[in-house]
Structure formats: structure tokens, C-alpha cells
Scaffold this motif. Structure first.
Motif, short mmCIF file in Angstrom:
data_model
loop_
_atom_site.label_atom_id
_atom_site.label_comp_id
_atom_site.label_asym_id
_atom_site.label_seq_id
_atom_site.Cartn_x
_atom_site.Cartn_y
_atom_site.Cartn_z
N UNK A 94 0.85 -1.19 0.00
CA UNK A 94 0.00 0.00 0.00
C UNK A 94 0.88 1.24 0.00
N UNK A 95 0.32 2.33 -0.45
CA UNK A 95 0.96 3.63 -0.40
C UNK A 95 -0.03 4.57 0.28
N UNK A 96 0.45 5.28 1.31
CA UNK A 96 -0.41 6.25 1.99
C UNK A 96 0.22 7.62 1.88
N UNK A 105 -3.60 0.38 -3.09
CA UNK A 105 -3.50 -0.97 -2.50
C UNK A 105 -3.44 -1.96 -3.64
N UNK A 106 -2.42 -2.82 -3.64
CA UNK A 106 -2.29 -3.78 -4.73
C UNK A 106 -3.29 -4.94 -4.59
N UNK A 107 -3.25 -5.84 -5.56
CA UNK A 107 -4.20 -6.97 -5.59
C UNK A 107 -4.10 -7.84 -4.35
N UNK A 123 3.49 0.57 2.87
CA UNK A 123 3.15 -0.47 3.82
C UNK A 123 3.25 -1.80 3.11
N UNK A 124 3.88 -2.76 3.75
CA UNK A 124 4.02 -4.11 3.21
C UNK A 124 3.36 -5.06 4.19
N UNK A 125 2.56 -5.99 3.68
CA UNK A 125 1.81 -6.87 4.56
C UNK A 125 1.83 -8.29 4.01
N UNK A 126 2.32 -9.21 4.84
CA UNK A 126 2.37 -10.63 4.47
C UNK A 126 1.57 -11.43 5.49
#
Length: 112
Positions: free
Chosen positions: A9-11, A23-25, A104-107
């Protein structure tokens, strides 16, 4: 970025309340929210009863002090089901060193 295997994501840190710009796929699949639902909103909308306040405080401190950080966080999908993910925030400064945006990176983490 659109097809990265983790959430990206980019905020807009320069804007009031750090609204989501992109927000990517993977993020949309993980959260169950469309880009239209997320855009312009703060991602705290994903928090709920099992979200650890200490992890949220760590994220707030990073945003306040313009530091990168990584935390494990319980969030909630659009349908209300909880999921745990490793969330990293990375500041993106402008040419003067002022944080202009955040990545933001989320796994997702395996369910225990």
C-alpha cells in the motif's frame, strides 16, 4: 507492484490521517476490501477486538518519528474474520527529507 505476492500500500503522510492512496491486488484479496473501499481511508479500519494495542502503538510511534518498523498485527477482513500479518512501514521522503508518503508491506502469517 500490482501483482506482488505480498500486500503493498501507499499512503499520503502529508495528508490528514494518512489516507490510503493505493493498495495492490494482494492487499485487496487479503482484506476483502476493494480499492474504492480503502482509498482515502486510514488502514486502522482493519483493526478490531484482537488487535494488540502495543503493536498499534509501535506503528503510531514509527509514523510520528518517521521511522521504519515491522510488527505482527491481527486485523480483520471485510467479512469480519481475523487474520494475522507481518506489517512493515517504510517512510518515503521527498527531496528535502520530509516524509511525503509511506509504503506499507503486509504478508499473511500462517494461522496457529
Amino acid at each position: 507492484m500490482a501483482d506482488a505476492p505480498i500486500g503493498v500500500v501507499l499512503t499520503g503522510a502529508a495528508y490528514h490521517d494518512n489516507p490510503l492512496l493505493y493498495a495492490n491486488h494482494a492487499t485487496r484479496r487479503l482484506t476483502g476490501h476493494s480499492l474504492a473501499e480503502l482509498r482515502g481511508d486510514n488502514l486502522r479500519r482493519l483493526q478490531g477486538p484482537r488487535t494488540d494495542p502495543a503493536a498499534v502503538d509501535e506503528l503510531r510511534g514509527a509514523l510520528r518519528n518517521w521511522n521504519a518498523t515491522t510488527v505482527d498485527l491481527c486485523n480483520y477482513r471485510a467479512d469480519g474474520t481475523p487474520f494475522t500479518s507481518r506489517v512493515s512501514l517504510v517512510p518515503v521522503p521527498d527531496e528535502n527529507g520530509t516524509v511525503e508518503h509511506w509504503f506499507g508491506l503486509q504478508a499473511a502469517l500462517p494461522e496457529e
